[in-house]
Design a protein around this motif. Sequence first.
Motif, PDB file in Angstrom:
ATOM      1  N   ARG A 276       0.905  -1.775  -0.446  1.00  0.00           N
ATOM      2  CA  ARG A 276      -0.366  -0.075  -0.465  1.00  0.00           C
ATOM      3  C   ARG A 276       1.059   1.412  -0.238  1.00  0.00           C
ATOM      4  NH1 ARG A 276      -4.140  -1.337   4.435  1.00  0.00           N
ATOM      5  NH2 ARG A 276      -5.201   0.991   3.799  1.00  0.00           N
ATOM      6  N   ASP A 304      -2.481   4.015   0.571  1.00  0.00           N
ATOM      7  CA  ASP A 304      -3.643   3.479  -0.294  1.00  0.00           C
ATOM      8  C   ASP A 304      -4.332   2.954   0.632  1.00  0.00           C
ATOM      9  OD1 ASP A 304      -2.684   3.814  -3.289  1.00  0.00           O
ATOM     10  OD2 ASP A 304      -2.259   1.705  -3.163  1.00  0.00           O
ATOM     11  N   ILE A 305      -5.598   4.381   1.073  1.00  0.00           N
ATOM     12  CA  ILE A 305      -6.678   3.603   2.053  1.00  0.00           C
ATOM     13  C   ILE A 305      -7.559   2.830   2.020  1.00  0.00           C
ATOM     14  CG2 ILE A 305      -8.214   4.722   3.844  1.00  0.00           C
ATOM     15  CD1 ILE A 305      -7.213   7.814   2.585  1.00  0.00           C
ATOM     16  N   THR A 306      -7.936   2.872   0.412  1.00  0.00           N
ATOM     17  CA  THR A 306      -8.574   1.344  -0.071  1.00  0.00           C
ATOM     18  C   THR A 306      -8.080   1.371  -1.458  1.00  0.00           C
ATOM     19  OG1 THR A 306     -10.249   2.541  -0.914  1.00  0.00           O
ATOM     20  CG2 THR A 306     -10.888   2.219   1.840  1.00  0.00           C
ATOM     21  N   GLN A 307      -8.555   0.504  -2.057  1.00  0.00           N
ATOM     22  CA  GLN A 307      -8.060   0.319  -3.658  1.00  0.00           C
ATOM     23  C   GLN A 307      -8.961   1.547  -4.162  1.00  0.00           C
ATOM     24  OE1 GLN A 307     -10.211  -3.476  -5.156  1.00  0.00           O
ATOM     25  NE2 GLN A 307      -8.542  -4.830  -3.849  1.00  0.00           N
ATOM     26  N   GLN A 308     -10.096   2.149  -3.446  1.00  0.00           N
ATOM     27  CA  GLN A 308     -10.783   3.482  -4.508  1.00  0.00           C
ATOM     28  C   GLN A 308      -9.685   5.025  -3.923  1.00  0.00           C
ATOM     29  OE1 GLN A 308     -12.726   0.991  -3.319  1.00  0.00           O
ATOM     30  NE2 GLN A 308     -12.632   0.054  -5.054  1.00  0.00           N
ATOM     31  N   TRP A 309      -9.529   4.633  -2.969  1.00  0.00           N
ATOM     32  CA  TRP A 309      -8.237   6.095  -2.503  1.00  0.00           C
ATOM     33  C   TRP A 309      -7.077   6.207  -2.026  1.00  0.00           C
ATOM     34  CZ3 TRP A 309     -11.538  10.334  -1.852  1.00  0.00           C
ATOM     35  CH2 TRP A 309     -13.025   9.941  -1.939  1.00  0.00           C
ATOM     36  N   SER A 310      -6.746   6.993  -2.228  1.00  0.00           N
ATOM     37  CA  SER A 310      -5.167   7.192  -1.480  1.00  0.00           C
ATOM     38  C   SER A 310      -5.056   8.298  -1.524  1.00  0.00           C
ATOM     39  CB  SER A 310      -3.951   7.005  -2.796  1.00  0.00           C
ATOM     40  OG  SER A 310      -4.430   7.548  -3.162  1.00  0.00           O
TER      41      SER A 310
END
Length: 340
Positions: A276, A304-310
């Motif tokens: 991440r 990468d916080i999630t797969q959609q957010w960084s």
Amino acid sequence: MRGAGPQQTLVMVDGQRINDPATGSTYLSAMDPTTIERVEIVRGAASSLYGSDAMGGVINIITRSDGQDKPLSVFGNIGVGTHSLFKASVGVSGASNAWDYRLAGSYASSDGFNATREKLGAMIYNPDRDGYEQASLSGALGYTWKPGNRLGVSFYNGYTHGDFDSGAYDTNTFGIMRQQSVAVTSNNQLTDWWESVLQVSVNRNVYDSRASYGDSVLGSIQRTYSWQNNFSINRQNKLSLVLERKDESIFGTTTYEQDKRHTNAVGLIYRGDFNRHHIQASLRNDNVSGYDSKTTGSLGYDFDITQQWSVGLAGNTGYRVPTFADLYTPLSFGYQAIRI
């Protein structure tokens, strides 16, 4: 671009810089949006990647196809508007049997409108209409002779003829702008871990002003030779080495103290991806003849916080080489830049 003016923002067409070295301006008026496939933007200082002028950011205008297999497609449009406006464009693109291609052309004209007002005074007011004509042609052709190995050529040719006002008694004043570029690129996957990208490009800008008080021409030519080597150290670490040479020259009715210069540049770019966590760092040195040597750098981190957010944080440096007008404007213009 983040408050930066044209001289502080690098603009490219298909990866070729089109900022005029004479003035630093970019003649976007010669480009029809219908010939553009997409626009890529890098915000913030990026001189460690692209060299001079990339202070506010980088704008890359893409007019060519991406080399992927796709069926033949044809587009066209036509339109009319006020002030006798007429616009039309047509183009084809596609890719098959290892070949990819694109060709597009456009034309526009308008009678224009009066650009002055009576309240400006009798010596300035001119009741004529200030119209324009615009034409452009762009294209690209590439051949992928084996996976990871492609040879391609791209070109752009833009033309604008625009009327302008220069006083009550000067009724036939106009400017002609031509912007032309061509590039040859060779992508070669030499090994599993080494990719070589060679490019030679030429860009030419000419502005021709016609008026009763005198005609003037100002033009520039930029030749760029670059060799980028991309090394995949492993799945997590990648390193790129960039070698670049840029030759600039200007010409026209005004004689400048210097009309030629060159820039030799070397740059390193590192990219690391660890689950991440993502890191990118770059360092570049540009040595400009008759001016100075400049080193710029950048360091960025993304998580990468999630797969959609960084989220990310980056620090970058940028610089701009003074234009020929900045450094060598003749004294007869009323001022002159002097290095101390």
